[in-house]
Structure formats: structure tokens, C-alpha cells
Design an enzyme around this catalytic site. Structure first.
Site, short mmCIF file in Angstrom:
data_model
loop_
_atom_site.label_atom_id
_atom_site.label_comp_id
_atom_site.label_asym_id
_atom_site.label_seq_id
_atom_site.Cartn_x
_atom_site.Cartn_y
_atom_site.Cartn_z
N HIS A 28 -5.85 -9.59 -7.61
CA HIS A 28 -6.37 -8.25 -7.89
C HIS A 28 -7.58 -8.34 -8.82
CE1 HIS A 28 -3.50 -5.17 -6.26
NE2 HIS A 28 -2.81 -6.27 -6.04
N LYS A 57 -3.26 -1.32 0.88
CA LYS A 57 -3.51 -0.08 0.13
C LYS A 57 -4.48 -0.28 -1.03
CE LYS A 57 0.82 -0.51 -2.56
NZ LYS A 57 1.22 -1.81 -1.95
N THR A 88 -1.45 -1.06 -14.51
CA THR A 88 -0.20 -0.54 -15.05
C THR A 88 0.91 -1.58 -15.15
OG1 THR A 88 0.60 0.06 -12.85
CG2 THR A 88 -0.69 1.72 -14.05
N SER A 89 0.78 -2.70 -14.46
CA SER A 89 1.88 -3.67 -14.39
C SER A 89 1.95 -4.54 -15.63
CB SER A 89 1.72 -4.56 -13.16
OG SER A 89 1.86 -3.82 -11.98
N SER A 130 0.18 -3.93 2.63
CA SER A 130 -0.33 -3.00 3.64
C SER A 130 -1.85 -2.89 3.62
CB SER A 130 0.27 -1.61 3.42
OG SER A 130 -0.14 -1.10 2.15
#
Length: 201
Positions: free
Chosen positions: A56, A19, A38-39, A17
């Protein structure tokens, strides 16, 4: 953070999206950012997942400091609680955090208490903080027990964190819909596309 008066922001959105990019734009003017990833790394043979994580990482400026929290889901609340007023935190994302929280390696655990603890840490946090999370409330109910456990836990986390934040934004197809407050402040430092309030309902 680019928007004066915002200290705690939850950015929701579906897959692809925009985000994360929107959340990153909100902290673009901070001199340093603590990026809380966090992943979990996932299956070493899952190259597609590795590419997502790499994308990322490639967007983060060199001045940002990345901290991994996947080894212990409670660590996220601890890091947020220990933040200083001059700091800026970016948490990406709560979906990864819930996945780790529900991992059998961390069970048995009181998921409700851990979510409440995280929301309390966010509410009391003196630093500026932006959190990213998938919005699962618009999808079908999963047909598997683990899928239902994930959507239930993430939905509960999103609600608790949204209540703890002073601003909530839903990003749809790259367009921000301002949920809390109903319309964004409009300082010149925010890109024009981010300043346009979009109607969500």
C-alpha cells in the site's frame, strides 16, 4: 478527485478485489492527498501483514501525506472534521478502523456512538473524501464471538458511512459496480475501465 460533483465516496469490496487501487484512481488528479491509514502495525513477526502494508505504501505518490490513526479510533472523525474545503482525503480502510475500535485497549466504549460520530463527520466534511471498506455482508456468519462482533460493527459502519456519502461503489474482481448513484458520471479523466457501469444484481 477525478469525477466532478463527487465529494464523498465509499468504495466497498472483498479481499483482493481491487478496491484500494480503484479508490486511489479516484484521487489521482488531486495535487495533494491526505492518506489516513487506519490499520495497526500488527505482530512484528507477521511478515505477510507487513508486506501488505508495504504494498500500500509503495503505491502512494510522494506528494501524498500519510497520517496514522490507529492509536485512537476517535481520531479519524476528528481529522475528517478538521479538513479544509480544498483538501482531498483518502481513508484506507474502515475494516482496520473497526479492528482498532474493538481492541480491548479501547474498551469499554460505545461503538454505536463512535460509528455515528464518524458518519456525522463525513456528512459535514467540506473536503473531498474517499473511504475504502471491506464488504462483509456476503460472507458466512463467523463462528467466534470476536468474529461476529467485527462483522456486526463493520456492517453497521458501512451502512452509516454509505448513507453519509453521495456515491457508493462496490468493486468485484476489479470491476466497479455503481450502487449510489446507479451509474457513474463519464468525464474523460476517468479511465475507461472505471467508467463502465457493471450490473450488480
Amino acid at each position: 478527485m477525478s469525477v466532478d460533483g463527487w465529494h464523498k465516496v465509499l468504495v466497498l469490496g472483498g479481499v483482493r478485489s481491487g478496491k484500494s487501487e480503484f479508490a486511489e484512481s479516484l484521487v489521482g488528479d488531486a495535487p495533494t492527498v491526505r492518506y489516513l491509514a487506519t490499520s495497526a502495525p500488527g505482530d512484528p513477526e507477521d511478515t505477510e501483514w507487513a508486506q501488505r502494508l508495504a504494498a500500500h505504501r509503495s503505491r502512494r505518490p510522494g506528494s501524498w501525506r500519510t497520517e496514522e490513526t490507529a492509536a485512537d479510533p476517535r481520531r479519524l472523525a476528528d481529522v475528517i472534521s478538521s479538513a479544509e474545503p480544498h483538501e482531498t482525503l483518502l481513508v484506507d480502510d474502515l475494516g482496520g478502523w473497526v479492528t482498532v475500535l474493538l481492541d480491548p485497549a479501547h474498551q469499554p466504549a460505545d461503538d454505536t456512538a463512535t460509528i455515528t460520530e464518524l458518519a456525522g463527520a463525513i456528512r459535514a466534511c467540506p473536503a473531498r473524501i474517499v473511504l475504502v471498506s471491506p464488504e462483509v455482508g456476503l460472507s458466512l456468519v463467523p463462528t467466534t464471538p470476536v468474529g461476529r462482533a467485527f462483522t456486526d460493527a463493520l456492517g453497521a459502519a458501512n451502512r452509516a458511512v454509505a448513507d453519509a456519502c453521495d456515491t457508493v461503489v462496490l468493486v468485484v474482481a476489479g470491476q466497479p459496480c455503481w450502487l449510489k448513484p446507479a451509474a457513474p458520471p463519464r468525464p474523460a479523466t476517468v479511465p475507461a475501465w472505471a467508467r463502465r457501469p457493471a450490473s450488480c444484481c
